[in-house]
Design an enzyme around this catalytic site. Structure first.
Site, PDB file in Angstrom:
ATOM      1  N   GLU A  84      -3.260   8.094   1.568  1.00 19.35           N
ATOM      2  CA  GLU A  84      -2.878   6.697   1.737  1.00 19.35           C
ATOM      3  C   GLU A  84      -3.841   5.958   2.670  1.00 19.35           C
ATOM      4  O   GLU A  84      -4.223   6.473   3.720  1.00 19.35           O
ATOM      5  CB  GLU A  84      -1.452   6.633   2.301  1.00 19.35           C
ATOM      6  CG  GLU A  84      -0.917   5.214   2.481  1.00 19.35           C
ATOM      7  CD  GLU A  84       0.501   5.189   3.037  1.00 19.35           C
ATOM      8  OE1 GLU A  84       1.125   4.111   3.015  1.00 19.35           O
ATOM      9  OE2 GLU A  84       0.984   6.255   3.480  1.00 19.35           O
TER      10      GLU A  84
ATOM     11  N   LYS B  49       2.347  -0.941  -2.691  1.00 17.96           N
ATOM     12  CA  LYS B  49       3.468  -0.187  -2.128  1.00 17.96           C
ATOM     13  C   LYS B  49       4.716  -1.060  -2.106  1.00 17.96           C
ATOM     14  O   LYS B  49       4.689  -2.189  -1.611  1.00 17.96           O
ATOM     15  CB  LYS B  49       3.110   0.279  -0.720  1.00 17.96           C
ATOM     16  CG  LYS B  49       4.083   1.264  -0.089  1.00 17.96           C
ATOM     17  CD  LYS B  49       3.499   1.786   1.227  1.00 17.96           C
ATOM     18  CE  LYS B  49       4.380   2.827   1.890  1.00 17.96           C
ATOM     19  NZ  LYS B  49       3.755   3.348   3.130  1.00 17.96           N
TER      20      LYS B  49
ATOM     21  N   CYS C 252       3.557   6.941  -0.685  1.00 15.93           N
ATOM     22  CA  CYS C 252       4.273   7.433   0.505  1.00 15.93           C
ATOM     23  C   CYS C 252       5.766   7.103   0.442  1.00 15.93           C
ATOM     24  O   CYS C 252       6.504   7.738  -0.288  1.00 15.93           O
ATOM     25  CB  CYS C 252       3.625   6.892   1.780  1.00 15.93           C
ATOM     26  SG  CYS C 252       4.056   7.868   3.262  1.00 15.93           S
TER      27      CYS C 252
END
Length: 557
Positions: free
Chosen positions: A46, A116, A152
Site C-alpha cells: 500500500e 480505497k 488494506c
C-alpha cells in the site's frame, strides 16, 4: 473466456518504503521488476510510491503532483512487454480531494485505478483526516482475469470483498500497510482475511510492507490463501522478500495457487524483540544519526536497550555511559561493566557527584529550611540527562531513553532527566515484558542481529530488585506495587479502558491501591506528551493510540 490465460505468475514484493522519497521508492520497485522479467504481475504494498503512513505530508499539493508524474513514468516502463505492476500511490481529483489508490500499470499505460473505500480512523490511523473515501470499487479486467483489489482496510471489513465477489471477481489481491501489534500476524491470517476467503470462496493474496516508520513498525507476514482457506504461501516476518507464486485456472474456471514455502513467524517474545530492533534501526539510519548513546545504569531497562541497539546497529555504534552518584552501588557498576563487555560496546564512566554538589551549593539558599525530598532525586536524573545530551550534541549519536511503559504510565520517570532523548525502544513495553525479552535475549541470538552474541547481560541484572538508586537502599517497590500486579492493573486501565472496580474485582486487588494507580496514570499525561517516540507494540500505545487530555477531572475510582 477464450482469451483468458491458463496460468499466471504473480510476484509478491514484500518490501520497505521511504516516506516521501518517491525517487527511491520508484527505483526499488524498478529493481524488483528487473529481477522478475518473466512474471505476469508484480504486487507492491500500500502507498508504495509515497510511503505509508504519509500523515499530513500528503496534504502538500506538490507530493500528489510528483506522485502522478512518477506513476506515469513507471507505467511507461511497462511498454517493454514485461510484467505489469500494481502500485500504491495517492491521487488528487479536480476538486482537490485526495485518494489512497492502487494503479495497475501494463503495456505502457495506467490501465486501471481503484480508490480505497474503507478509511481507518482509529488507533494509529487518521486516514479520514487526509483522504476522501472512494466508491465501492469495481473489479478490474486484466488480461482476461477479473481481479478484485481491496486496499488494506477494504479487506478488514466484509463489504468491499462481498461487492467484488458479486461483480464476478476471480482473485482477490489486497495490498496493505498494516503495522505490527502483538498477535496481529495470526489475526490477519485467520480472523480477518481468512474470513474474507470463507465468505466469498475466492483465493486471496495479502501483501504487507516491512520496516520502521517513526513509532510504527511493519512486520510483513504476507501470505496467499486458497479458495478453501488453505495457506498456500507465507512470507517471512521482518525482512524483505520477493515471493514468486504460480497460478493456474482449472476446468471450472477457478484460479488456484501452487503451494510454496510456509515461513515460520516469530513466537513471543522474539516478535516483540525484532519489532524493537527493526524500528530502532530504521529510525536511526533514516534520520542520519551515526549511532546512539545511552546511560547504562546496571539495571535491566538500560541493559536491554543497549542490547537492542547493538542488534539494530552493531556494537561499534553503541556508546554506553555510566553516570554514578554517591548512591550507586558497587553491584551496579560491576553489572554495567559486565553488560558492556558482553555486548562489545564502548563504556565510559562520568561521575555526577561534582555536579550534584554544585547544584546543592547553588540551591542552598533557595532550599534553606526545606527537607531533602524527591526534588534532589530528580536533580540527579536531570544532571545525567544534561550530560548525555552534551555527548550527543558534541559527537552526534542520538540519545536513547530507557524507561518502560509501566514507569511512563505512572510517572515514575523524570521529565528533562531520564526522559530526555530522541527515541525510546521500551516506550510501549511493560516491565514484565522487559523481563521476558531480557531472559529471551540472554539465551538467543536474534535472526536479524548485527551482534549475534549471547548472553548480553549478567544474570544478576535480571534477578535483582529494580532500583533508581537516587537515595539510599531505594527499590521501585517502595513506591509502586510489585510489577506483576502493577502491569495487570495498567493493562486493564490502558488497553481495556477498564474502571477501578473492574480491575479490583478481576484480580482481587485492594480498590484504593487501584484507584491510586489510576490517579497516577492521569496526572502523568503531561510528562508523556513530552516523551520521545518509541515503537508501538500493543493495541494502545501512548501517543498515537491513546490520546487523553492533560487536563481533566474524570476518575472511575
Amino acid at each position: 473466456m477464450t482469451n483468458a490465460p491458463a496460468t499466471l505468475t504473480i510476484v509478491l514484493s514484500q518490501m520497505t518504503q521511504a516516506v516521501g522519497d518517491l525517487a527511491a521508492n520508484a527505483a526499488a520497485m524498478r529493481a524488483v521488476r528487473a529481477r522478475h522479467g518473466q512474471a505476469d504481475l508484480i504486487l507492491y504494498p500500500e502507498l508504495q510510491l509515497i510511503g505509508y503512513p504519509p500523515e499530513d505530508l500528503v496534504l502538500k499539493p506538490a507530493l500528489a503532483t510528483r506522485a502522478a508524474a512518477m506513476l506515469a513514468e513507471l507505467a511507461a516502463d511497462t511498454a517493454d512487454g514485461g510484467p505489469a505492476m500494481l502500485v500504491g500511490s495517492v491521487e488528487r481529483d479536480p476538486e482537490g480531494k485526495l485518494y489512497n489508490i492502487v494503479a495497475l500499470l501494463d503495456r505502457g499505460q495506467v490501465v486501471a485505478v481503484r480508490r480505497k473505500h474503507e478509511l481507518p480512523n482509529y488507533g494509529t490511523f487518521d486516514e479520514k483526516r487526509v483522504f476522501a473515501p472512494g466508491p465501492l470499487p469495481d473489479i478490474v479486467e486484466w488480461r482476461g482475469v477479473k481481479l478484485g483489489l481491496p486496499i488494506c482496510e477494504d479487506g478488514w471489513l466484509p463489504a468491499v470483498c462481498r461487492h467484488l465477489a458479486a461483480q464476478g471477481a476471480e482473485l482477490l489481491i489486497s495490498v496493505n500497510g498494516s503495522p505490527y501489534e502483538i498477535d496481529k500476524d495470526d489475526r490477519r491470517l485467520s480472523q480477518v482475511f481468512g474470513m474474507r476467503v470463507a465468505e466469498n470462496r475466492l483465493p486471496l493474496a495479502f501483501l504487507n510492507r516491512v520496516g520502521g516508520q517513526d513509532e510504527l513498525v511493519f512486520d510483513g507476514c504476507s501470505f496467499v490463501l486458497g479458495a478453501d482457506g488453505a495457506t498456500m504461501h507465507r512470507l517471512v516476518d521482518w525482512e524483505e522478500e520477493e515471493r514468486v507464486t504460480h497460478w493456474s485456472r482449472g476446468a471450472d474456471g477457478r484460479w488456484s495457487c501452487a503451494p510454496g514455502a510456509i515461513a515460520e513467524w516469530d513466537a513471543h517474545p522474539a516478535d516483540i524483540y525484532h519489532a524493537m530492533v527493526v524500528a530502532l534501526r530504521d529510525y536511526v539510519e533514516r534520520n542520519g544519526f551515526p549511532g546512539v548513546v545511552l546511560g547504562l545504569s546496571g539495571g535491566i531497562d538500560s541493559a536491554i536497550c543497549a542490547a537492542i541497539a547493538a542488534d539494530a546497529l552493531g556494537p561499534d555504534k553503541v556508546w554506553c555511559v555510566m553516570l554514578p552518584s554517591r548512591f550507586t552501588s558497587r553491584e551496579s557498576l560491576d553489572d554495567a561493566k559486565g553488560c558492556a563487555e558482553m555486548i562489545g560496546c564502548r563504556l565510559d564512566t562520568i561521575p555526577i557527584v561534582p555536579a550534584v554538589e554544585a547544584f546543592d551549593t547553588m540551591l542552598s539558599d533557595s532550599f534553606a529550611d526545606k527537607d531533602v525530598d524527591i526534588t534532589e532525586e530528580n536533580i540527579q536524573s536531570r544532571i545525567r540527562g544534561v550530560t548525555l545530551m552534551a555527548l550527543s550534541n558534541k559527537f552526534g549519536p542520538m540519545l536513547l531513553t530507557t524507561g518502560n511503559k509501566s514507569e511512563m504510565s505512572v510517572g515514575y520517570a523524570t521529565i528533562y532527566g531520564d526522559m530526555a532523548g530522541g527515541y525510546n525502544p521500551l516506550k510501549d513495553a511493560y516491565k514484565t515484558t522487559v523481563f521476558a525479552i531480557a531472559k529471551w535475549r540472554n539465551a538467543h541470538a536474534p535472526r536479524l542481529s548485527r551482534n549475534p552474541v549471547f548472553p548480553v547481560m549478567p544474570g544478576r541484572i535480571i534477578t535483582k530488585p529494580p532500583s533508581a538508586e537516587l537515595r539510599p537502599d531505594q527499590k521501585d517497590e517502595d513506591s509502586l506495587p510489585p510489577y506483576e500486579d502493577l502491569d495487570r492493573m495498567l493493562h486493564m486501565l490502558v488497553e481495556e479502558e477498564a474502571s477501578v472496580d473492574d480491575v479490583a474485582q478481576r484480580y482481587g486487588f485492594d480498590r484504593d491501591a487501584v484507584a491510586r494507580i489510576e490517579r497516577l496514570l492521569a496526572i502523568a499525561e503531561y510528562k508523556r506528551r513530552q516523551a520521545p517516540p518509541g515503537v508501538k507494540l500493543s493495541t494502545r500505545n501512548f501517543g498515537r493510540d491513546r490520546r487523553y487530555p492533560i487536563t481533566h477531572g474524570f476518575r472511575t475510582g
